[in-house]
Design a protein around this motif. Structure first.
Motif, short mmCIF file in Angstrom:
data_model
loop_
_atom_site.label_atom_id
_atom_site.label_comp_id
_atom_site.label_asym_id
_atom_site.label_seq_id
_atom_site.Cartn_x
_atom_site.Cartn_y
_atom_site.Cartn_z
N GLN A 38 0.64 -1.35 0.02
CA GLN A 38 0.09 -0.08 -0.17
C GLN A 38 0.98 1.27 0.14
OE1 GLN A 38 -2.60 -0.80 3.40
NE2 GLN A 38 -4.31 -0.73 1.78
N PHE A 39 0.25 2.08 -0.53
CA PHE A 39 1.02 3.54 -0.70
C PHE A 39 1.05 4.04 0.89
CE2 PHE A 39 -0.15 8.03 -0.62
CZ PHE A 39 1.17 8.63 -1.28
N ARG A 61 3.66 7.30 1.35
CA ARG A 61 3.95 8.56 1.32
C ARG A 61 4.63 8.69 -0.24
NH1 ARG A 61 7.60 10.60 5.96
NH2 ARG A 61 5.55 10.90 6.85
N GLN A 64 2.69 14.00 0.24
CA GLN A 64 1.19 13.48 0.21
C GLN A 64 1.39 12.06 1.04
OE1 GLN A 64 -1.71 14.96 -1.09
NE2 GLN A 64 -2.52 13.36 0.04
N SER A 65 0.68 12.11 1.95
CA SER A 65 0.74 10.71 2.88
C SER A 65 -0.80 10.15 2.94
CB SER A 65 0.81 10.99 4.23
OG SER A 65 2.12 11.44 4.62
N ALA A 66 -0.95 8.76 3.26
CA ALA A 66 -2.22 8.26 3.34
C ALA A 66 -2.29 7.55 4.70
CB ALA A 66 -2.29 7.11 2.22
N SER A 67 -3.43 8.02 5.43
CA SER A 67 -3.61 7.45 6.70
C SER A 67 -4.64 6.47 6.71
CB SER A 67 -3.91 8.68 7.72
OG SER A 67 -5.20 9.19 7.10
N SER A 68 -5.20 6.30 5.71
CA SER A 68 -6.39 5.13 5.86
C SER A 68 -6.49 5.01 4.16
CB SER A 68 -7.45 5.21 6.54
OG SER A 68 -8.35 6.44 5.82
N GLN A 69 -6.75 3.82 3.78
CA GLN A 69 -7.05 3.37 2.46
C GLN A 69 -7.88 2.41 2.50
OE1 GLN A 69 -3.16 2.86 0.10
NE2 GLN A 69 -2.11 3.62 1.81
#
Length: 94
Positions: free
Chosen positions: A33-34, A36, A48-53
């Motif tokens: 999973q992505f 940052r 750009q960050s992802a805290s939940s996907q």
């Protein structure tokens, strides 16, 4: 190590600027999973960050609906290469 694919149509100044862009993409080794994306250039930085996907989730069609603002008037798109029109404004990407 990845090297940039710099279009030959760029000016010498644009080519030098493109060589100085640094991109860091962080992906989780186990889930893929992505995590940052960081882009550093002479013009600044973007993180750009992802805290939940949610993978393979459902997206309602309403998310893609758009209504022009009041008073909007449709204009013809200029032909690519015509003065003042076409393209993205990003060298090498049309």
């Amino acid at each position: 190590v990845l090297k940039p694919n710099i279009p030959p149509s760029l000016t010498p100044q644009q080519k030098e600027a493109a060589k100085k862009v640094k991109i860091l993409l962080m992906i989780d080794k186990q889930t893929f999973q992505f995590l940052r994306l960081t882009i550093d250039s002479a013009k600044g930085s973007l993180v750009q960050s992802a805290s939940s996907q949610t993978l393979n989730g459902t997206i309602s069609d309403s998310v893609f609906l758009w209504t022009p603002p009041a008073g909007y008037k449709e204009q013809a798109t200029p032909q690519q290469g015509a003065p003042g029109g076409g393209g993205t404004g990003i060298p090498g990407i049309h």
